[in-house]
Design a protein around this motif. Structure first.
Motif, PDB file in Angstrom:
ATOM      1  N   SER A 142      -6.820  -1.395   3.591  1.00  0.00           N
ATOM      2  CA  SER A 142      -6.600  -2.466   2.621  1.00  0.00           C
ATOM      3  C   SER A 142      -7.112  -2.105   1.234  1.00  0.00           C
ATOM      4  O   SER A 142      -6.621  -2.629   0.231  1.00  0.00           O
ATOM      5  CB  SER A 142      -7.295  -3.755   3.092  1.00  0.00           C
ATOM      6  N   LYS A 159      -0.551   4.783   6.082  1.00  0.00           N
ATOM      7  CA  LYS A 159      -1.598   4.896   5.061  1.00  0.00           C
ATOM      8  C   LYS A 159      -2.717   5.800   5.581  1.00  0.00           C
ATOM      9  O   LYS A 159      -3.278   6.608   4.842  1.00  0.00           O
ATOM     10  CB  LYS A 159      -2.140   3.485   4.757  1.00  0.00           C
ATOM     11  N   SER A 162       2.658  13.764   3.679  1.00  0.00           N
ATOM     12  CA  SER A 162       3.172  12.443   3.312  1.00  0.00           C
ATOM     13  C   SER A 162       2.161  11.613   2.543  1.00  0.00           C
ATOM     14  O   SER A 162       2.433  10.467   2.188  1.00  0.00           O
ATOM     15  CB  SER A 162       3.607  11.690   4.578  1.00  0.00           C
ATOM     16  N   CYS A 178      -1.002  10.788   3.622  1.00  0.00           N
ATOM     17  CA  CYS A 178      -1.891   9.998   4.467  1.00  0.00           C
ATOM     18  C   CYS A 178      -3.348  10.388   4.270  1.00  0.00           C
ATOM     19  O   CYS A 178      -3.663  11.546   3.990  1.00  0.00           O
ATOM     20  CB  CYS A 178      -1.569  10.228   5.949  1.00  0.00           C
ATOM     21  N   SER A 218      -2.237  -3.550  10.350  1.00  0.00           N
ATOM     22  CA  SER A 218      -1.007  -2.944  10.863  1.00  0.00           C
ATOM     23  C   SER A 218      -1.358  -1.633  11.541  1.00  0.00           C
ATOM     24  O   SER A 218      -1.958  -0.752  10.923  1.00  0.00           O
ATOM     25  CB  SER A 218      -0.032  -2.698   9.702  1.00  0.00           C
ATOM     26  N   ASP A 233       4.856  -5.127   7.908  1.00  0.00           N
ATOM     27  CA  ASP A 233       4.688  -4.379   6.655  1.00  0.00           C
ATOM     28  C   ASP A 233       3.875  -3.114   6.915  1.00  0.00           C
ATOM     29  O   ASP A 233       2.809  -3.152   7.507  1.00  0.00           O
ATOM     30  CB  ASP A 233       3.969  -5.274   5.643  1.00  0.00           C
ATOM     31  N   ASN A 234       4.389  -1.963   6.459  1.00  0.00           N
ATOM     32  CA  ASN A 234       3.768  -0.688   6.778  1.00  0.00           C
ATOM     33  C   ASN A 234       2.953  -0.106   5.633  1.00  0.00           C
ATOM     34  O   ASN A 234       2.507   1.041   5.726  1.00  0.00           O
ATOM     35  CB  ASN A 234       4.856   0.314   7.189  1.00  0.00           C
ATOM     36  N   LYS A 235       2.776  -0.840   4.542  1.00  0.00           N
ATOM     37  CA  LYS A 235       2.105  -0.267   3.373  1.00  0.00           C
ATOM     38  C   LYS A 235       0.661   0.111   3.660  1.00  0.00           C
ATOM     39  O   LYS A 235       0.103   0.985   3.006  1.00  0.00           O
ATOM     40  CB  LYS A 235       2.174  -1.254   2.201  1.00  0.00           C
ATOM     41  N   SER A 236       0.027  -0.553   4.635  1.00  0.00           N
ATOM     42  CA  SER A 236      -1.351  -0.231   4.973  1.00  0.00           C
ATOM     43  C   SER A 236      -1.478   0.109   6.463  1.00  0.00           C
ATOM     44  O   SER A 236      -2.512  -0.135   7.074  1.00  0.00           O
ATOM     45  CB  SER A 236      -2.281  -1.394   4.610  1.00  0.00           C
ATOM     46  N   LYS A 281      -6.591 -11.405   3.006  1.00  0.00           N
ATOM     47  CA  LYS A 281      -5.724 -10.326   3.463  1.00  0.00           C
ATOM     48  C   LYS A 281      -5.175 -10.591   4.854  1.00  0.00           C
ATOM     49  O   LYS A 281      -4.071 -10.216   5.195  1.00  0.00           O
ATOM     50  CB  LYS A 281      -6.499  -9.000   3.484  1.00  0.00           C
ATOM     51  N   SER A 311      -8.438   1.523  -0.480  1.00  0.00           N
ATOM     52  CA  SER A 311      -8.840   2.930  -0.434  1.00  0.00           C
ATOM     53  C   SER A 311      -9.826   3.286  -1.550  1.00  0.00           C
ATOM     54  O   SER A 311     -10.297   4.421  -1.618  1.00  0.00           O
ATOM     55  CB  SER A 311      -7.611   3.844  -0.516  1.00  0.00           C
ATOM     56  N   GLN A 316       5.204   6.922   7.025  1.00  0.00           N
ATOM     57  CA  GLN A 316       4.944   5.577   6.495  1.00  0.00           C
ATOM     58  C   GLN A 316       3.459   5.231   6.462  1.00  0.00           C
ATOM     59  O   GLN A 316       3.040   4.312   5.765  1.00  0.00           O
ATOM     60  CB  GLN A 316       5.634   4.526   7.371  1.00  0.00           C
TER      61      GLN A 316
END
Length: 358
Positions: free
Chosen positions: A306, A162, A190, A192, A83, A32-35, A19, A308, A160
């Motif tokens: 990374s 996570k 959102s 979170c 991130s 990258d904002n996915k996590s 990762k 959940s 955005q």
């Protein structure tokens, strides 16, 4: 059955190195904002004595260091390859600009940082006395971090994220209290995960009663809570912090996914909807305990960001908590919180060395 350190190490090497093998982007704004983990609250300057084991009055001189628990957590996550972003306010002064630059240098997204033209950046004098107790003296009358308004929130960051992580110091005064609550509401809507570390600093509160009331006022909204033994005693009015029944009846709420009780060098206890247990700490020679809890939080939040599913996976959670324990242990072996935050590679090496000792 709990995993052994060696099996933990093997799993972490396979998962975390994959990762986090990429070097963090030099421009955290385009990461990258996915996590992404967004940390909200105070960032300030800590003044630490140049010699150890003295009171503030006895200190011959002080060295400045960046501080503030939410900011420390953001740097800790980024140092591990995750991130992270920070939302908060500093003064439009040399210290405030220095702090914003330190976040950027550590690949933390600073699009949520605001500068106040009238109030100064907060200052804190902190020392570890010879008796092991930490002593604090704060200068915030008011400081810029207390003056963040809801209109200054970088809403896109909250949408955005996570995980949205925060403490309780931002609940002490308006307008920051209302801004904190608004940010929580936006983050929750959102989708979170809300993460709460009360990080009690009683000297900052008008009274113990007010501190207890405000800290508990947002308790039931959190998905993850990290508390210390001392905070359990304070929040429960003196109950035994080692009693599982106290934790489960007075502090665990129906919507909580994970409650962690940190025990310093002894490790931590964990409580979820389906299981509970304890992960032993890793003993080291402590030089400076400042930031150890923040390094721990950064370690566990980076793992949850990374994956959940850790809330339902006890073996995976134990591995992540061992990793977080190692983050905290490494941090106390050096002076200063942010300079001591470890990389993933350093943590894996540390775990390997300590596994070999067993």
């Amino acid at each position: 059955m709990a995993s052994t350190p060696n099996s933990v190490l093997d799993d972490i090497k396979m998962l975390d190195l994959a990762k986090n093998s990429e070097t963090p982007s030099a421009d955290p704004e385009i990461k990258d904002n996915k996590s992404m983990v967004v940390c909200f609250g105070e960032m300030l300057i800590d003044f630490v004595p140049t010699v150890a084991g003295v009171s503030l009055a006895e200190a011959p001189a002080f060295k400045k260091a960046p501080g503030g628990a939410p900011a420390n957590v953001a740097v800790g996550i980024s140092r591990l390859g995750g991130s992270a972003a920070f939302i908060g306010k500093v003064g439009d002064d040399e210290f405030g600009k220095m702090l914003a630059d330190i976040l950027k240098q550590n690949n933390v997204n600073t699009s949520g940082v605001r500068f106040d033209h009238n109030a100064r950046t907060a200052l804190a004098f902190v020392t570890l006395r010879a008796d092991g107790e930490r002593e604090f003296l704060f200068f915030r009358n008011p400081s810029a971090d207390m003056l963040l308004h809801e209109s200054e929130l970088e809403i896109s960051l909250l949408q955005q994220a996570k995980i949205f992580h925060y403490g309780s110091i931002s609940l002490i005064e308006e307008p920051c209290r209302s801004t904190h609550q608004a940010a929580m509401n936006i983050a929750k809507k959102s989708g979170c995960i809300l993460s709460y570390d009360p990080n009690l600093r009683l000297a900052l509160w008008p009274s113990a009663e007010f501190a207890r009331t405000e800290i508990m006022s947002i308790w039931d909204q959190a998905d993850i809570i990290k508390i210390s033994e001392e905070e359990i005693t304070f929040l429960t009015g003196g109950d035994d912090p080692y009693d599982d029944n106290v934790v489960l009846t007075k502090l665990f709420h129906p919507n909580l996914k994970l409650l962690i009780v940190t025990e310093g060098s002894e490790g931590c206890r964990y409580y979820t909807q389906n299981f509970r247990g304890r992960v032993a700490g890793i003993k080291v020679k402590a030089i400076d305990t400042t930031g150890a809890g923040d390094a721990f939080v950064g370690g566990i939040l980076n793992s949850i960001a990374s994956d959940s599913n850790l809330f339902q996976d006890e073996e995976g959670l134990r591995e992540a908590l061992l990793f977080a324990n190692a983050c905290g242990a490494i941090t106390v072996t050096e002076r200063g919180a942010i300079p001591a935050m470890p990389t993933t590679e350093a943590v894996l090496q540390f775990l390997a060395q300590n596994a070999d000792k067993k």
